[in-house]
Write a protein that holds these residues in place. Structure first.
Motif, mmCIF file in Angstrom:
data_model
loop_
_atom_site.group_PDB
_atom_site.id
_atom_site.type_symbol
_atom_site.label_atom_id
_atom_site.label_comp_id
_atom_site.label_asym_id
_atom_site.label_seq_id
_atom_site.Cartn_x
_atom_site.Cartn_y
_atom_site.Cartn_z
ATOM 1 N N VAL A 62 0.842 -1.190 0.000
ATOM 2 C CA VAL A 62 0.000 0.000 0.000
ATOM 3 C C VAL A 62 0.883 1.248 0.000
ATOM 4 O O VAL A 62 1.739 1.421 0.873
ATOM 5 N N LEU A 63 0.674 2.100 -0.981
ATOM 6 C CA LEU A 63 1.343 3.392 -1.072
ATOM 7 C C LEU A 63 0.282 4.455 -1.328
ATOM 8 O O LEU A 63 -0.792 4.154 -1.863
ATOM 9 N N SER A 64 0.595 5.690 -0.972
ATOM 10 C CA SER A 64 -0.395 6.749 -1.185
ATOM 11 C C SER A 64 0.295 8.086 -1.399
ATOM 12 O O SER A 64 1.480 8.255 -1.069
ATOM 13 N N THR A 65 -0.459 9.013 -1.942
ATOM 14 C CA THR A 65 -0.017 10.391 -2.063
ATOM 15 C C THR A 65 -1.253 11.274 -2.091
ATOM 16 O O THR A 65 -2.340 10.807 -2.467
ATOM 17 N N TRP A 66 -1.100 12.511 -1.691
ATOM 18 C CA TRP A 66 -2.270 13.382 -1.665
ATOM 19 C C TRP A 66 -1.899 14.812 -2.020
ATOM 20 O O TRP A 66 -0.756 15.239 -1.871
ATOM 21 N N LEU A 74 -10.775 20.699 -1.260
ATOM 22 C CA LEU A 74 -10.820 19.310 -1.686
ATOM 23 C C LEU A 74 -9.467 18.639 -1.459
ATOM 24 O O LEU A 74 -8.420 19.191 -1.814
ATOM 25 N N LEU A 75 -9.499 17.462 -0.875
ATOM 26 C CA LEU A 75 -8.307 16.634 -0.704
ATOM 27 C C LEU A 75 -8.384 15.483 -1.696
ATOM 28 O O LEU A 75 -9.345 14.703 -1.682
ATOM 29 N N SER A 76 -7.401 15.399 -2.594
ATOM 30 C CA SER A 76 -7.330 14.293 -3.555
ATOM 31 C C SER A 76 -6.309 13.284 -3.046
ATOM 32 O O SER A 76 -5.114 13.587 -2.968
ATOM 33 N N LEU A 77 -6.779 12.107 -2.715
ATOM 34 C CA LEU A 77 -5.941 11.057 -2.146
ATOM 35 C C LEU A 77 -5.868 9.887 -3.119
ATOM 36 O O LEU A 77 -6.901 9.316 -3.488
ATOM 37 N N VAL A 78 -4.660 9.553 -3.573
ATOM 38 C CA VAL A 78 -4.447 8.413 -4.466
ATOM 39 C C VAL A 78 -3.831 7.282 -3.661
ATOM 40 O O VAL A 78 -2.813 7.472 -2.971
#
Length: 241
Positions: A62-66, A74-78
């Motif tokens: 699991v990896l993420s970036t925002w 607005l928060l864009s979380l990938v």
């Protein structure tokens, strides 16, 4: 005898885009507490590994970036993972839009060129003080200047024909190359966590540019596992197109 380099490698993963209302308390807490953001990301993957597993994030890759749009709140979380996520635990009122999930399935070959963006935690390790007990770890010191971050990233580039590990330092490379002068670097706000994680403070930098694949197997491994430290807190995910 050195094994022949793989000329192609396949990358398969799941990407989910979560568009969240930054004014909702559930989201606002994640913005001011890096540990809470980590819990938000990991809430989508309950049941895949045993509760309490120390390396749950790593097991599921699991990896993420925002990114945060303050004007529109607005928060864009990938979120990227090797298993599908279930985002039903996020309060419905916190979602500005329905979650969008895509399956990525792409084969990379030597010479392929991709645009990329990544947010990294660029640090260097200082040796432990003289007289420290054996196996004492050195302190991690963050790079806070764009030119130093560019150098940090450049050291991880892998020109065609060179090994994936720098023997002198043990540094693992990217499986791709780039021209350092073409890399865009921007320092981002530090993220931290209040009590009980007072020691958690991560310096972050965004890097953009083009990469040319030189070692597909290594490149896919880095895309899957991430780059550098801070991968539990929104760093290390390399997005390519």
């Amino acid at each position: 005898m050195t094994a022949p380099r793989t000329t192609a490698a396949r990358f398969v993963a799941t990407h989910t885009l979560l568009t969240l209302d930054a004014r909702h308390p559930y989201v606002a807490k994640s913005l001011i507490d890096a540990q809470d953001m980590h819990r938000t990301v990991m809430s989508g993957f309950r049941g895949w590994v045993d509760d309490g597993s120390a390396d749950a994030r790593s097991q599921m890759a699991v990896l993420s970036t925002w990114t945060l749009n303050l004007r529109e709140a607005l928060l864009s979380l990938v979120v990227q993972s090797q298993v599908p996520g279930d985002w039903s635990r996020i309060p419905r009122a916190a979602l500005a839009e329905e979650a969008v999930t895509l399956t990525l399935d792409r084969t990379f070959r030597i010479g392929d060129t991709v645009d990329f963006r990544t947010v990294v935690n660029p640090v260097r390790s200082l040796p432990p003080p003289s007289g420290s007990p054996e196996k004492t770890r050195g302190a991690r010191v963050p790079h806070t200047r764009p030119d130093h971050v560019r150098t940090w990233f450049t050291r991880r580039l892998q020109p065609l024909g060179e090994p994936s590990v720098v023997e002198a330092t043990g540094l693992t490379r990217l499986g791709a190359d780039a021209h350092p002068d073409d890399l865009g670097v921007r320092m981002l706000p530090q993220v931290s966590s209040p009590s009980p994680h007072k020691g958690l403070r991560l310096t972050r930098a965004e890097i953009r540019g083009k990469l040319t694949v030189t070692d597909p197997a290594v490149f896919v491994q880095v895309l899957t596992r991430g780059l550098g430290h801070g991968r539990a807190y929104g760093c290390g995910l390399i997005l390519v197109r």
